[in-house]
Design a protein around this motif. Structure first.
Motif, mmCIF file in Angstrom:
data_model
loop_
_atom_site.group_PDB
_atom_site.id
_atom_site.type_symbol
_atom_site.label_atom_id
_atom_site.label_comp_id
_atom_site.label_asym_id
_atom_site.label_seq_id
_atom_site.Cartn_x
_atom_site.Cartn_y
_atom_site.Cartn_z
ATOM 1 N N ARG A 1 52.537 -37.519 10.738
ATOM 2 C CA ARG A 1 52.585 -38.094 9.381
ATOM 3 C C ARG A 1 52.968 -37.046 8.355
ATOM 4 N NH1 ARG A 1 47.053 -41.103 10.315
ATOM 5 N NH2 ARG A 1 46.767 -39.020 11.084
ATOM 6 N N LEU A 2 52.475 -35.815 8.538
ATOM 7 C CA LEU A 2 52.847 -34.725 7.628
ATOM 8 C C LEU A 2 54.353 -34.482 7.676
ATOM 9 C CD1 LEU A 2 50.003 -32.107 8.295
ATOM 10 C CD2 LEU A 2 50.275 -33.571 6.272
ATOM 11 N N MET A 3 54.928 -34.526 8.866
ATOM 12 C CA MET A 3 56.369 -34.293 8.984
ATOM 13 C C MET A 3 57.174 -35.437 8.373
ATOM 14 S SD MET A 3 56.864 -31.304 10.006
ATOM 15 C CE MET A 3 58.640 -31.434 10.093
ATOM 16 N N ILE A 4 56.708 -36.645 8.523
ATOM 17 C CA ILE A 4 57.387 -37.777 7.891
ATOM 18 C C ILE A 4 57.332 -37.612 6.370
ATOM 19 C CG2 ILE A 4 57.253 -40.276 7.498
ATOM 20 C CD1 ILE A 4 56.357 -40.464 10.495
ATOM 21 N N MET A 5 56.182 -37.205 5.856
ATOM 22 C CA MET A 5 56.064 -36.928 4.417
ATOM 23 C C MET A 5 56.969 -35.761 4.030
ATOM 24 S SD MET A 5 51.929 -37.472 3.874
ATOM 25 C CE MET A 5 51.829 -36.067 2.856
ATOM 26 N N PHE A 6 56.984 -34.717 4.845
ATOM 27 C CA PHE A 6 57.790 -33.521 4.605
ATOM 28 C C PHE A 6 59.261 -33.909 4.395
ATOM 29 C CE2 PHE A 6 60.388 -30.071 6.299
ATOM 30 C CZ PHE A 6 59.792 -28.921 5.799
ATOM 31 N N TYR A 7 59.815 -34.672 5.316
ATOM 32 C CA TYR A 7 61.218 -35.060 5.214
ATOM 33 C C TYR A 7 61.461 -36.040 4.072
ATOM 34 C CZ TYR A 7 61.770 -32.792 9.732
ATOM 35 O OH TYR A 7 61.789 -31.873 10.741
ATOM 36 N N SER A 8 60.571 -37.007 3.902
ATOM 37 C CA SER A 8 60.735 -38.009 2.844
ATOM 38 C C SER A 8 60.656 -37.382 1.457
ATOM 39 C CB SER A 8 59.666 -39.096 2.971
ATOM 40 O OG SER A 8 59.737 -39.712 4.228
ATOM 41 N N VAL A 9 59.664 -36.527 1.252
ATOM 42 C CA VAL A 9 59.500 -35.871 -0.055
ATOM 43 C C VAL A 9 60.694 -34.963 -0.341
ATOM 44 C CG1 VAL A 9 58.107 -34.170 -1.311
ATOM 45 C CG2 VAL A 9 56.993 -36.069 -0.132
ATOM 46 N N SER A 10 61.178 -34.252 0.662
ATOM 47 C CA SER A 10 62.350 -33.393 0.467
ATOM 48 C C SER A 10 63.546 -34.206 -0.021
ATOM 49 C CB SER A 10 62.725 -32.680 1.764
ATOM 50 O OG SER A 10 61.737 -31.771 2.142
ATOM 51 N N LEU A 11 63.757 -35.355 0.583
ATOM 52 C CA LEU A 11 64.865 -36.213 0.187
ATOM 53 C C LEU A 11 64.681 -36.733 -1.234
ATOM 54 C CD1 LEU A 11 67.442 -37.846 0.662
ATOM 55 C CD2 LEU A 11 66.029 -39.591 1.788
ATOM 56 N N VAL A 12 63.522 -37.285 -1.531
ATOM 57 C CA VAL A 12 63.276 -37.869 -2.852
ATOM 58 C C VAL A 12 63.370 -36.805 -3.946
ATOM 59 C CG1 VAL A 12 61.517 -38.982 -4.295
ATOM 60 C CG2 VAL A 12 61.940 -39.809 -1.974
ATOM 61 N N VAL A 13 62.773 -35.653 -3.725
ATOM 62 C CA VAL A 13 62.814 -34.590 -4.734
ATOM 63 C C VAL A 13 64.241 -34.073 -4.906
ATOM 64 C CG1 VAL A 13 62.057 -32.234 -5.262
ATOM 65 C CG2 VAL A 13 60.399 -33.950 -4.558
ATOM 66 N N GLY A 14 64.993 -33.978 -3.814
ATOM 67 C CA GLY A 14 66.391 -33.568 -3.918
ATOM 68 C C GLY A 14 67.204 -34.516 -4.781
ATOM 69 N N ILE A 15 66.978 -35.803 -4.618
ATOM 70 C CA ILE A 15 67.681 -36.815 -5.431
ATOM 71 C C ILE A 15 67.249 -36.722 -6.891
ATOM 72 C CG2 ILE A 15 67.940 -39.301 -5.829
ATOM 73 C CD1 ILE A 15 67.765 -39.611 -2.719
ATOM 74 N N ILE A 16 65.939 -36.625 -7.129
ATOM 75 C CA ILE A 16 65.438 -36.520 -8.510
ATOM 76 C C ILE A 16 66.000 -35.275 -9.193
ATOM 77 C CG2 ILE A 16 63.359 -36.088 -9.911
ATOM 78 C CD1 ILE A 16 61.840 -37.885 -7.866
ATOM 79 N N ASP A 17 65.971 -34.157 -8.501
ATOM 80 C CA ASP A 17 66.476 -32.903 -9.061
ATOM 81 C C ASP A 17 67.964 -33.023 -9.390
ATOM 82 O OD1 ASP A 17 65.916 -30.162 -9.822
ATOM 83 O OD2 ASP A 17 67.120 -29.569 -8.076
ATOM 84 N N TYR A 18 68.720 -33.613 -8.494
ATOM 85 C CA TYR A 18 70.156 -33.788 -8.710
ATOM 86 C C TYR A 18 70.423 -34.670 -9.934
ATOM 87 C CZ TYR A 18 75.009 -35.130 -7.825
ATOM 88 O OH TYR A 18 76.356 -35.367 -7.950
ATOM 89 N N VAL A 19 69.711 -35.791 -10.025
ATOM 90 C CA VAL A 19 69.897 -36.698 -11.163
ATOM 91 C C VAL A 19 69.524 -36.000 -12.473
ATOM 92 C CG1 VAL A 19 69.032 -38.834 -12.217
ATOM 93 C CG2 VAL A 19 69.669 -38.812 -9.805
ATOM 94 N N LEU A 20 68.441 -35.235 -12.465
ATOM 95 C CA LEU A 20 68.049 -34.500 -13.674
ATOM 96 C C LEU A 20 69.114 -33.479 -14.064
ATOM 97 C CD1 LEU A 20 64.230 -33.863 -13.099
ATOM 98 C CD2 LEU A 20 65.278 -35.312 -14.854
ATOM 99 N N LEU A 21 69.604 -32.738 -13.092
ATOM 100 C CA LEU A 21 70.610 -31.717 -13.393
ATOM 101 C C LEU A 21 71.923 -32.324 -13.887
ATOM 102 C CD1 LEU A 21 69.957 -29.128 -10.552
ATOM 103 C CD2 LEU A 21 69.532 -28.842 -13.005
ATOM 104 N N LEU A 22 72.251 -33.521 -13.442
ATOM 105 C CA LEU A 22 73.465 -34.183 -13.934
ATOM 106 C C LEU A 22 73.375 -34.518 -15.415
ATOM 107 C CD1 LEU A 22 74.509 -36.639 -11.067
ATOM 108 C CD2 LEU A 22 75.580 -34.478 -11.729
ATOM 109 N N GLN A 23 72.180 -34.572 -15.944
ATOM 110 C CA GLN A 23 71.989 -34.871 -17.369
ATOM 111 C C GLN A 23 72.266 -33.657 -18.254
ATOM 112 O OE1 GLN A 23 71.462 -38.183 -17.788
ATOM 113 N NE2 GLN A 23 71.486 -38.110 -15.555
ATOM 114 N N ILE A 24 72.367 -32.484 -17.657
ATOM 115 C CA ILE A 24 72.584 -31.241 -18.403
ATOM 116 C C ILE A 24 74.052 -30.844 -18.220
ATOM 117 C CG2 ILE A 24 71.891 -28.828 -18.659
ATOM 118 C CD1 ILE A 24 69.204 -29.623 -17.305
#
Length: 168
Positions: A104-127
């Motif tokens: 379960r930790l690994m599933i969270m590990f991969y899922s969180v990495s993906l979601v945070v990567g998308i959020i970070d990318y969307v935020l950076l596109l605003q700058i």
């Protein structure tokens, strides 16, 4: 007289493959690389970005590089890197202790990495400055993360080795 029946020893080992071998070797390598890369990211980029000089350059409205999202993005990335570094270390410990929570930790590990990567990318596109500096590496990282999730999440759900190894 009743026949003597010797009680047999019960073997509680799981049937089939188990242990930290097989494809789990790649997981070990990935976890250690993640810890190393997160530590580098944190100490070479994230923490220096919150130092007075760098912080002022990006977050002061008198600066040519100012954008109101720089502060929140820098804080978000720094906090994420610190927390994910600790989470990764905890995950490695759970791995070597063969804890049942590890899949379960690994599933969270991969899922969180993906979601945070998308959020970070969307935020950076605003700058605007960050958008200009984007060379496509963020999109490639997101695609790699999607593929990683598509491969490893089902592995942790369906693998006989995972099911037999992480039982404590």
């Amino acid at each position: 007289m009743e026949p003597h029946v010797e009680e047999s020893k019960v073997d509680y080992r799981p049937l089939g493959v188990s242990g930290l071998g097989g494809w789990l070797i790649l997981i070990q390598i990935g976890l250690f690389l993640t810890i190393i890369l997160l530590a580098i990211q944190l100490f070479q980029y994230s923490l220096p970005a919150v130092t007075t000089e760098s912080w002022e350059l990006l977050t002061s409205d008198q600066s040519d590089y100012y954008h109101p999202l720089w502060g929140p993005v820098i804080i978000f990335e720094t906090v994420y890197n610190a927390l994910f570094l600790m989470f990764s270390i905890y995950t490695v410990i759970a791995f070597y202790r063969k804890k049942s929570i590890f899949p379960r930790l690994m599933i969270m590990f991969y899922s969180v990495s993906l979601v945070v990567g998308i959020i970070d990318y969307v935020l950076l596109l605003q700058i605007p400055m960050a958008r200009e500096l984007e060379d496509g590496s963020s999109v490639r990282d997101i695609v790699k993360s999607v593929l990683t999730c598509a491969i490893w999440i089902p592995y942790f759900i369906k693998s006989e080795r995972v099911h037999n190894t992480f039982v404590r």
